[in-house]
Design an enzyme around this catalytic site. Structure first.
Site, short mmCIF file in Angstrom:
data_model
loop_
_atom_site.label_atom_id
_atom_site.label_comp_id
_atom_site.label_asym_id
_atom_site.label_seq_id
_atom_site.Cartn_x
_atom_site.Cartn_y
_atom_site.Cartn_z
CB CYS A 1 -46.17 6.67 -0.86
SG CYS A 1 -47.58 6.58 -1.52
CD GLU B 1 1.24 5.14 -12.28
OE1 GLU B 1 1.10 4.06 -11.57
OE2 GLU B 1 2.18 5.41 -13.02
CE LYS C 1 -5.79 8.24 -0.81
NZ LYS C 1 -6.79 7.38 -1.47
CE LYS D 1 -4.39 4.88 -3.89
NZ LYS D 1 -5.61 4.32 -3.67
CB SER E 1 -0.80 -0.17 1.19
OG SER E 1 0.02 0.06 2.52
CG LEU E 2 1.01 3.60 -3.01
CD1 LEU E 2 0.73 4.47 -4.34
CD2 LEU E 2 2.46 3.29 -3.11
CE LYS F 1 3.76 3.93 -10.26
NZ LYS F 1 2.65 2.58 -10.01
#
Length: 658
Positions: free
Chosen positions: A418, A109, A306, A111, A80-81, A282
């Protein structure tokens, strides 16, 4: 040409057509030609099943359902990053890299917001695919991955072993279509495409996954035996040459360039077919990655930027209430147009009454908007300092804005619904449910046909189905004379399904199949049920006070009375199909376990209920008898522990007779 050569040629032509259609987005084969070739291949494979190969296009529809997923240990961990949230953190990252390496180039790039998987090939043939899991151990989802058309089953290079990593996602247009279908079927909606993709890929039945039309973008080379590469860019070029759709990327050299590219990606994300939950930065050099290394949790040579949710203020011009196909009232704020996350927003969801009161949202307020999950605009906050004088708290109506029927609050207190039996907003769902197999079981009258009937204004209530003519049905798409005649006959046959099915078909709240049987058995006719008081209903086993109140409210509603009158006019039976056989089992509770020879479980349960008893699924102190067939298991043991009498099937049959 012999059949083996023909099958090989067909596989090659169809796989090439799939590659141009799903990977290159440049189809060169007409659909009817593709269908003809595929049918020919299916014919040959049916005649020669021993010649079916793993790369055959026919194998993408999904095989047999699995009982569970097997665990897979990843030979190369799927790391994971580390997340970062600002340009300053990006600069800190590049500073660390340049301090360790003196100079560096970076790949930037998008994600993809999906589910990470590893695809493994042996000698150029796809052999296994697994989810990321915890990075070291995932789940084998090979059969589901075979259904994704953009994953090649064979590769031009026949390396002894190749593993690539990609992100499976549900395209945005597929997601919106799927949620519309789920809404029509009364099913809960997926919150976002990622949840939809994850849920689809983990279906035990590959055929369900195949219908979800998932896609993938490959973004990393995990292992390539017999090949070596210097940079990440080279690996992506190689992966693309093998028939994969790869992630778009740019190689840049400074933090400023990286920041500009991150901003560009953020501004263009609406144009992408997939949801994007960040940008990945990266090192491009593979040897530099080895120099920098990894921590126990993630690589030091990469980060994931993010994007903060974009928020904009706007003014609430009005609050309107929509009625969904399941009858739920959904409030929506009409706002002054504002550009948000790439699109112009003119309305925002308000969820329900509790949400409105919790934030005290009023018409005229200035509110802060953002897109929930980057898709649905919602109100984040109210700016009370900008509130004009004279505004008042907003309350949803007490009656349906479409049909005027009373609305009731769900048991969990969140949604208003309803109660109208003939509400136009719920017509499609009501019709589909009414005709479904467990209700009136009208063959050939599925959701697509119901949509056409509504569009042509041929039906306004379920009762109108019984007044349709063959000529009217022949006017529908894909409905010829024979199909129309079959549908008319199926509608006519459903008149005699009996009161228990009718009660379930009417969609009365909390009256399911079991309650329909209990009520039909107790009252015998609809008129007798309609005359029952709330107290009489509550006295019946399996009918509590809440259900009794719902039944009485439904019976007393003018729309319900009109619907019943029309059904009677159409000749629909209002009598129980099985009259009670007596009350010798009154007050008794039976539990069925093991394999019965004389009856199915449903038949035995129906016989018990027809005699005033109750069929339960679990053994408790309230159980009167346990009926045990062959290979009875834990229920029989529990009966012994609680000293519950156990009947053989023969003894049970004797009780039924006398």
């Amino acid at each position: 040409m012999d059949y083996k050569s023909e099958m090989q040629q067909l596989r090659e032509e169809l796989n090439r057509a799939n590659y141009r259609y799903y990977v290159l987005d440049d189809p060169d084969m007409e659909d009817h030609v593709y269908d003809r070739l595929l049918r020919r291949l299916e014919e040959l494979e049916a005649a020669h099943p021993e010649e079916i190969t793993a790369d055959s296009p026919t194998q993408r529809v999904g095989g047999a359902a699995l009982e569970s997923f097997q665990q897979v240990e990843h030979p190369v961990p799927l790391e994971s990053l580390q997340d970062v949230f600002s340009q300053e953190e990006v600069e800190e990252f590049t500073g660390r890299m340049e301090e360790a390496l003196s100079s560096a180039a970076y790949s930037v790039e998008p994600k993809v917001d999906g589910l990470s998987v590893a695809l493994e090939y042996r000698d150029g043939v796809f052999v296994r695919g697994a989810t990321r899991g915890d990075g070291r151990v995932g789940e084998d989802v090979t059969e589901n991955l075979r259904t994704i058309k953009s994953i090649p089953m064979t590769l031009p290079d026949k390396l002894s072993r190749l593993i690539v990593r990609g992100e499976v996602f549900m395209p945005k247009n597929v997601f919106h279509k799927l949620n519309r279908q789920r809404e029509e079927a009364g099913q809960p909606l997926f919150a976002n495409p990622r949840n939809a993709a994850a849920g689809s890929l983990r279906q035990l039945d590959p055929k369900i996954c195949a219908r979800r039309l998932l896609d993938i973008r490959v973004f990393n080379l995990q292992l390539a035996e017999g090949r070596s590469f210097a940079t990440h860019g080279e690996t992506l070029d190689y992966i693309a040459s093998q028939g994969f759709q790869t992630i778009p990327h740019k190689v840049l050299g400074s933090a400023a360039e990286i920041g500009a590219e991150i901003a560009r990606l953020g501004e263009s994300r609406e144009e992408l077919p997939f949801d994007m939950d960040g940008a990945v930065v990266k090192l491009d050099s593979l040897s530099d990655r080895g120099t920098v290394g990894s921590t126990a949790k993630c690589p030091r040579w990469a980060i994931a930027y993010k994007y903060p949710p974009e928020q904009k203020p706007s003014r609430v011009l009005d609050i309107v209430v929509q009625v969904g196909r399941t009858g739920v009232l959904t409030p929506k704020a009409v706002v002054e147009p504002v550009r948000l996350a790439g699109t112009t927003v003119t309305n925002a969801t308000l969820h329900n009454q509790d949400f409105i009161l919790g934030k005290d949202i009023r018409i005229g307020d200035t509110v802060v908007l953002q897109k929930a999950g980057e898709i649905i605009p919602e109100v984040v906050a109210v700016l009370p300092e900008l509130r004009p004088e004279g505004t008042v708290p907003y309350h949803l109506p007490d009656v349906c804005p479409v049909c005027g029927a009373p609305v009731v609050r769900d048991e969990d207190g969140a949604a208003l619904r309803c109660t109208g039996a003939e509400c136009p907003a719920q017509l499609h769902r009501n019709l589909t449910h009414f005709a479904s197999r467990d209700a009136m079981d009208i063959d050939g009258m599925g959701p697509a046909v119901m949509s056409q009937l509504i569009e042509k204004e041929l039906v306004k209530t379920p009762a109108d189905l019984y007044f349709l003519t063959r000529e009217q049905l022949e006017g529908l798409e894909r409905m010829g004379k024979k199909s129309a005649q079959n549908a008319v006959e199926a509608i006519a046959a459903s008149r005699e399904r009996g009161l228990e099915r009718l009660l379930y078909a009417l969609g009365i709240r909390q009256v399911g199949q079991k309650a329909g049987k209990v009520l039909a058995s107790r009252f015998g006719s609809f008129d007798a049920l309609a005359a029952a008081s709330e107290e009489e209903l509550t006295a019946i086993d399996d009918v509590g006070a809440v259900t009794a109140a719902y039944i009485r409210a439904w019976l007393e509603d003018p729309q319900s009375r009109h619907l019943i009158a029309r059904l009677k006019e159409a000749g629909v039976s209002m009598e129980a199909s099985r009259q009670p056989a007596g009350n010798q089992f009154a007050g008794m509770t039976f539990v069925l376990t093991g394999a019965l020879e004389r009856f199915t479980r449903d038949e035995a349960a129906a016989l018990i209920e027809a005699r005033g008893g109750k069929a339960s699924g679990s053994v408790s102190k309230k159980t009167t008898y346990v009926v045990a067939g062959e290979n009875a298991g834990s229920k029989l043991r529990k009966a012994g522990e609680l000293n519950i009498p156990v009947l053989t099937e023969d003894q049970f049959a004797e009780m039924l007779e006398g």
